[in-house]
Design a protein around this motif. Structure first.
Motif, mmCIF file in Angstrom:
data_model
loop_
_atom_site.group_PDB
_atom_site.id
_atom_site.type_symbol
_atom_site.label_atom_id
_atom_site.label_comp_id
_atom_site.label_asym_id
_atom_site.label_seq_id
_atom_site.Cartn_x
_atom_site.Cartn_y
_atom_site.Cartn_z
ATOM 1 N N LEU A 1 0.832 -1.199 0.000
ATOM 2 C CA LEU A 1 0.000 0.000 0.000
ATOM 3 C C LEU A 1 0.869 1.251 0.000
ATOM 4 N N ARG A 2 1.905 1.249 0.803
ATOM 5 C CA ARG A 2 2.819 2.392 0.842
ATOM 6 C C ARG A 2 3.426 2.634 -0.540
ATOM 7 N N ALA A 3 3.822 1.549 -1.207
ATOM 8 C CA ALA A 3 4.440 1.662 -2.528
ATOM 9 C C ALA A 3 3.440 2.242 -3.539
ATOM 10 N N LEU A 4 2.191 1.758 -3.492
ATOM 11 C CA LEU A 4 1.172 2.254 -4.419
ATOM 12 C C LEU A 4 0.903 3.743 -4.209
ATOM 13 N N ILE A 5 0.781 4.143 -2.954
ATOM 14 C CA ILE A 5 0.478 5.539 -2.652
ATOM 15 C C ILE A 5 1.654 6.435 -3.010
ATOM 16 N N ARG A 6 2.864 5.962 -2.704
ATOM 17 C CA ARG A 6 4.055 6.740 -3.041
ATOM 18 C C ARG A 6 4.172 6.911 -4.555
ATOM 19 N N ARG A 7 3.923 5.832 -5.289
ATOM 20 C CA ARG A 7 4.011 5.883 -6.746
ATOM 21 C C ARG A 7 2.945 6.822 -7.316
ATOM 22 N N SER A 8 1.751 6.765 -6.763
ATOM 23 C CA SER A 8 0.669 7.627 -7.227
ATOM 24 C C SER A 8 0.996 9.088 -6.967
ATOM 25 N N THR A 9 1.613 9.371 -5.827
ATOM 26 C CA THR A 9 1.980 10.743 -5.487
ATOM 27 C C THR A 9 3.042 11.265 -6.429
ATOM 28 N N ILE A 10 4.029 10.423 -6.730
ATOM 29 C CA ILE A 10 5.096 10.820 -7.649
ATOM 30 C C ILE A 10 4.525 11.065 -9.036
ATOM 31 N N THR A 11 3.633 10.172 -9.459
ATOM 32 C CA THR A 11 3.055 10.284 -10.798
ATOM 33 C C THR A 11 2.253 11.562 -10.966
ATOM 34 N N SER A 12 1.556 11.979 -9.920
ATOM 35 C CA SER A 12 0.688 13.149 -10.031
ATOM 36 C C SER A 12 1.417 14.459 -9.764
ATOM 37 N N SER A 13 2.661 14.390 -9.301
ATOM 38 C CA SER A 13 3.405 15.611 -9.003
ATOM 39 C C SER A 13 3.910 16.251 -10.290
ATOM 40 N N THR A 14 4.140 17.537 -10.236
ATOM 41 C CA THR A 14 4.633 18.238 -11.416
ATOM 42 C C THR A 14 6.142 18.274 -11.422
ATOM 43 N N GLN A 15 6.716 18.350 -12.609
ATOM 44 C CA GLN A 15 8.160 18.388 -12.789
ATOM 45 C C GLN A 15 8.501 19.595 -13.653
ATOM 46 N N GLU A 16 9.720 20.166 -13.481
ATOM 47 C CA GLU A 16 10.149 21.279 -14.313
ATOM 48 C C GLU A 16 10.255 20.829 -15.769
ATOM 49 N N ASP A 17 10.882 19.691 -15.989
ATOM 50 C CA ASP A 17 10.992 19.143 -17.335
ATOM 51 C C ASP A 17 10.007 17.990 -17.426
ATOM 52 N N SER A 18 8.777 18.308 -17.827
ATOM 53 C CA SER A 18 7.711 17.318 -17.714
ATOM 54 C C SER A 18 7.609 16.389 -18.915
ATOM 55 N N MET A 19 8.257 16.726 -20.018
ATOM 56 C CA MET A 19 8.097 15.943 -21.240
ATOM 57 C C MET A 19 9.278 15.002 -21.475
ATOM 58 N N ILE A 20 8.968 13.724 -21.704
ATOM 59 C CA ILE A 20 9.982 12.729 -22.051
ATOM 60 C C ILE A 20 9.646 12.216 -23.449
ATOM 61 N N GLU A 21 10.664 12.098 -24.296
ATOM 62 C CA GLU A 21 10.443 11.634 -25.662
ATOM 63 C C GLU A 21 11.405 10.500 -26.003
ATOM 64 N N VAL A 22 10.860 9.454 -26.596
ATOM 65 C CA VAL A 22 11.653 8.359 -27.155
ATOM 66 C C VAL A 22 11.050 8.064 -28.517
ATOM 67 N N GLY A 23 11.763 8.417 -29.572
ATOM 68 C CA GLY A 23 11.204 8.264 -30.908
ATOM 69 C C GLY A 23 9.927 9.056 -31.051
ATOM 70 N N ASP A 24 8.858 8.421 -31.549
ATOM 71 C CA ASP A 24 7.580 9.121 -31.711
ATOM 72 C C ASP A 24 6.674 8.952 -30.497
ATOM 73 N N LEU A 25 7.251 8.477 -29.390
ATOM 74 C CA LEU A 25 6.499 8.279 -28.151
ATOM 75 C C LEU A 25 6.815 9.413 -27.179
#
Length: 230
Positions: free
Chosen positions: A115-139
């Protein structure tokens, strides 16, 4: 980890109460329900950080509850409980949008860790980043808007799929082992099940690699790698 709200849904009153006591002792705010209909209503009406959901419920089974919540757009992390030998239930639960599972009987320490791992991951995923865009090829993956696109086509992912893809994309052309993925994406500090990684890699392939040449590759004996399509 304070101010965490968890909904526990299990028709086994004793088991649900045991889980509640353990989580409350950690300072979490816990609501307990014993049937699927109430769980559907409560999860929509109130905001929870995670849901512990038993598959075997007396009215609406947990898989149906999970499927309806995801269909309604609810992306709260869901840890489902399943019988020890029910492989089909575990796979089905992950397929309809579950984030992780524990099998009965389970240790309370393991349940809390997951549960801790799920909540921590969800928090990280929803947080904002300065460099928010990641690109690999056309993805492309936008960490701020939570959007993934391939060739301009929007790809809908669960929170776990998103975090797995993000880990792969932040390490393009680098082979990542199952152990590394479990540690980073699921944050397991105990013996995690590598089959979870295999299942989620297959989900990503169905959503990403069907939109063009394959990008996610298996390196037998080592792990997985993502790279621009050739």
């Amino acid at each position: 980890m304070t101010d965490v709200r968890v909904l526990v849904v299990d028709d086994d009153v004793r088991a649900a109460e045991t889980i509640r006591r353990v989580l409350v002792s950690d300072g979490w705010n816990v609501a307990v329900l014993h049937d699927g209909a109430q769980a559907l209503q409560r999860a929509v009406d109130e905001e929870f950080d995670a849901v512990v959901l038993d598959i075997m419920l007396p009215d609406i089974d947990g898989l149906t509850v999970l499927s309806r919540l995801r269909a309604d757009g609810l992306q709260v992390p869901i840890l489902f409980l399943t019988a020890k030998d029910s492989v089909d239930d575990r796979v089905a639960g992950l397929t309809v949008g579950g984030d992780d599972y524990v099998t009965k009987p389970f240790s309370l320490e393991e349940l809390v860790a997951r549960l801790r791992a799920l909540i921590r991951r969800s928090t990280i995923t929803s947080s904002t980043q300065e460099d928010s865009m990641i690109e690999v090829g056309d993805l492309t993956l936008d960490e701020e808007s939570y959007e993934v696109r391939r060739g301009g086509v929007l790809v809908e992912l669960t929170a776990t799929e998103f975090e797995l893809l993000r880990f792969l994309m932040r390490n393009p052309r680098r082979v990542l082992s199952k152990a590394q993925i479990l540690d980073r994406v699921w944050s397991y500090d105990f013996g995690g099940r590598s089959s979870v990684v295999e299942i989620y890699i297959s989900y990503l392939r169905k959503k990403i690699d069907t939109l063009g040449p394959a990008m996610i590759h298996t390196v037998r004996g080592f792990g997985y790698v993502i790279k621009p399509a050739e």
